[in-house]
Design a protein around this motif. Structure first.
Motif, PDB file in Angstrom:
ATOM      1  N   ASN A 235       0.823  -1.216   0.000  1.00 16.46           N
ATOM      2  CA  ASN A 235       0.000   0.000   0.000  1.00 16.46           C
ATOM      3  C   ASN A 235       0.853   1.261   0.000  1.00 16.46           C
ATOM      4  OD1 ASN A 235      -2.670  -1.208   0.206  1.00 16.46           O
ATOM      5  ND2 ASN A 235      -1.997  -1.919   2.196  1.00 16.46           N
ATOM      6  N   HIS A 238      -0.328   4.504  -1.393  1.00 17.01           N
ATOM      7  CA  HIS A 238      -1.759   4.323  -1.652  1.00 17.01           C
ATOM      8  C   HIS A 238      -2.651   5.035  -0.637  1.00 17.01           C
ATOM      9  CE1 HIS A 238      -0.365   1.427  -4.519  1.00 17.01           C
ATOM     10  NE2 HIS A 238      -1.579   1.037  -4.842  1.00 17.01           N
ATOM     11  N   THR A 239      -2.125   5.331   0.564  1.00 20.78           N
ATOM     12  CA  THR A 239      -2.973   5.975   1.573  1.00 20.78           C
ATOM     13  C   THR A 239      -3.425   7.331   1.037  1.00 20.78           C
ATOM     14  OG1 THR A 239      -1.783   4.790   3.298  1.00 20.78           O
ATOM     15  CG2 THR A 239      -3.090   6.687   3.998  1.00 20.78           C
ATOM     16  N   HIS A 242      -5.031   6.773  -2.846  1.00 20.97           N
ATOM     17  CA  HIS A 242      -6.456   6.414  -2.925  1.00 20.97           C
ATOM     18  C   HIS A 242      -7.347   7.613  -2.592  1.00 20.97           C
ATOM     19  CE1 HIS A 242      -6.238   1.730  -2.627  1.00 20.97           C
ATOM     20  NE2 HIS A 242      -6.184   2.163  -3.869  1.00 20.97           N
ATOM     21  N   ALA A 243      -6.930   8.409  -1.596  1.00 16.94           N
ATOM     22  CA  ALA A 243      -7.725   9.591  -1.225  1.00 16.94           C
ATOM     23  C   ALA A 243      -7.761  10.591  -2.381  1.00 16.94           C
ATOM     24  CB  ALA A 243      -7.148  10.238   0.034  1.00 16.94           C
ATOM     25  N   LEU A 313      -8.965  10.486   4.161  1.00 15.93           N
ATOM     26  CA  LEU A 313      -8.037   9.497   4.728  1.00 15.93           C
ATOM     27  C   LEU A 313      -8.696   8.618   5.784  1.00 15.93           C
ATOM     28  CD1 LEU A 313      -4.739  11.582   5.137  1.00 15.93           C
ATOM     29  CD2 LEU A 313      -5.245   9.896   3.369  1.00 15.93           C
ATOM     30  N   ASP A 316      -9.442   4.949   4.876  1.00 19.10           N
ATOM     31  CA  ASP A 316      -8.399   4.001   4.472  1.00 19.10           C
ATOM     32  C   ASP A 316      -8.545   2.689   5.252  1.00 19.10           C
ATOM     33  OD1 ASP A 316      -5.619   4.041   2.891  1.00 19.10           O
ATOM     34  OD2 ASP A 316      -5.385   2.875   4.721  1.00 19.10           O
ATOM     35  N   LYS A 317      -8.363   1.564   4.543  1.00 17.24           N
ATOM     36  CA  LYS A 317      -8.623   0.255   5.153  1.00 17.24           C
ATOM     37  C   LYS A 317      -7.573  -0.158   6.184  1.00 17.24           C
ATOM     38  CE  LYS A 317      -8.904  -1.875   1.182  1.00 17.24           C
ATOM     39  NZ  LYS A 317      -8.572  -0.667   0.399  1.00 17.24           N
ATOM     40  N   LYS A 318      -6.412   0.499   6.186  1.00 14.05           N
ATOM     41  CA  LYS A 318      -5.364   0.136   7.157  1.00 14.05           C
ATOM     42  C   LYS A 318      -5.580   0.820   8.510  1.00 14.05           C
ATOM     43  CE  LYS A 318      -1.998   1.704   4.648  1.00 14.05           C
ATOM     44  NZ  LYS A 318      -2.952   2.241   3.676  1.00 14.05           N
ATOM     45  N   ASN A 319      -6.541   1.743   8.578  1.00 19.02           N
ATOM     46  CA  ASN A 319      -6.756   2.503   9.819  1.00 19.02           C
ATOM     47  C   ASN A 319      -7.135   1.583  10.982  1.00 19.02           C
ATOM     48  OD1 ASN A 319      -6.341   4.659   8.196  1.00 19.02           O
ATOM     49  ND2 ASN A 319      -8.410   5.473   8.265  1.00 19.02           N
ATOM     50  N   VAL A 324      -5.262   7.168  11.303  1.00 17.78           N
ATOM     51  CA  VAL A 324      -4.832   6.934   9.916  1.00 17.78           C
ATOM     52  C   VAL A 324      -3.400   6.413   9.968  1.00 17.78           C
ATOM     53  CG1 VAL A 324      -4.391   7.988   7.661  1.00 17.78           C
ATOM     54  CG2 VAL A 324      -6.314   8.788   9.048  1.00 17.78           C
TER      55      VAL A 324
END
Length: 356
Positions: A235, A238-239, A242-243, A313, A316-319, A324
């Motif tokens: 990723n 990508h953070t 993607h935003a 942000l 984001d799926k990693k949050n 974040v």
């Protein structure tokens, strides 16, 4: 690369891939075959598929509209309804022929219809080959927010044939290049040095680099299939990328960016943040920025744009626990995951991007 025919998720290339493809279809004896394409791959890639594989049963073709803006649940509903109307059962096979949007959405449709049909991915774009082809991530966007709905589920196989790249416009080749450059940064200086000077006109060299990129992603995914730590490095960029992509997708006054164009901007921003946070070398930051701007046009971000991007942000799926979390680099090939970054530093990164 593949071993047993029934080992799911294996990636095969060129001539050998078509033999495996035929073998799997023969072995599966599907009741029906459905090919999901978008408008572009229907026009430019379907004939080549039929040239390569003489199907015993005539496949049904399902065409979805082209572009990220259609990678959503309402497109899935139409495909599910078509599958239902055409009598798809659990012994039917779905073949996804297209770029990342088709393989992401088609894999999700297959994984959820009647609790899961077998599917094969045939990525036709560079991005689809080096990124979406490995790891079994399938899903769709929720409004403009990227990949919010999805599952991890492996295809029966992935078929890579670089002949499909001849059908692509130049900007789609460049879009895939962003993921290859990212692989270089997260993996090794040796691969970075090779990929940053890529000559897409040198077919042989280009193919080797594509395959190496697939191998890098495959190695990372094999070590961490459920994305607990190492896989998060994929990723990188990508953070914010993607935003940015989501923001441009929903803003009527902005040109929609290709995934790679947004990620390229995200890579420059994340590398600046890495320098400020973990002492990533200034010289390498310069080198990465120069390489990105050689291939990708610089985007313009106003203060209002940056504020809106920062707000996005939170999706984001990693949050975790409302924080974040970024992937950052200490050096090429040396990463840190789950890093918290201040908004102030994000503004400084956009400032660096603008003035480079």
């Amino acid at each position: 690369m593949g071993k047993a025919l029934n080992e799911k998720g294996q990636v095969y290339r060129n001539r050998n891939a078509w033999k495996v493809f035929s073998g799997i279809i023969k072995e599966m004896k599907p009741s029906k075959i459905f090919i999901i394409t978008d408008e572009n791959t229907h026009t430019h890639c379907l004939d080549y598929l039929f040239e390569k594989e003489k199907f015993k049963i005539t496949p049904e073709i399902i065409i979805i509209p082209e572009g990220e803006i259609h990678k959503n649940i309402s497109t899935c509903v139409k495909v599910w309804e078509t599958l239902s109307e055409k009598g798809a059962d659990r012994n039917s096979l779905i073949i996804n022929l297209g770029g990342g949007v088709v393989t992401d959405l088609g894999g999700f449709v297959a994984s959820t219809f009647k609790r899961g049909l077998p599917f094969i991915n045939i990525p036709t774009s560079l991005l689809g080959m080096v990124d979406a082809s490995v790891g079994g991530k399938n899903g769709v966007d929720l409004g403009p927010i990227k990949n919010q709905i999805g599952v991890i589920n492996l295809p029966e196989m992935v078929l890579i044939d670089t002949e499909f790249l001849n059908t692509l416009p130049k900007e789609h080749i460049t879009s895939g290049l962003a993921e290859m450059l990212k692989h270089g940064i997260i993996y090794s200086k040796e691969y970075w040095e090779r990929v940053k000077n890529i000559d897409v006109c040198n077919k042989l060299e280009f193919e080797v680099l594509i395959w190496d990129s697939i191998e890098i992603k495959k190695e990372i995914v094999a070590l961490d299939p459920s994305e607990k730590k190492l896989r998060k490095t994929l990723n990188y960029g990508h953070t914010l990328g993607h935003a940015i992509e989501s923001y441009f997708l929903e803003s009527p006054d902005k040109k929609i960016l290709l995934h790679g164009e947004a990620v390229a901007a995200g890579i420059v921003l994340a590398t600046f943040i890495s320098m400020e946070t973990y002492g990533f070398s200034k010289q390498s930051l310069r080198d990465i920025s120069k390489t990105i701007f050689k291939y990708f046009p610089k985007q313009t971000f106003s203060k209002k744009d940056i504020e809106a991007i920062i707000k996005l942000l939170v999706f984001d799926k990693k949050n975790r626990n409302g924080q974040v979390l970024f992937v950052l680099m200490e050096d090429i090939g040396q990463h840190r995951t789950d890093c918290i970054v201040s908004n102030e530093l994000i503004y400084s990164a956009f400032d660096y991007y603008k003035n480079f």
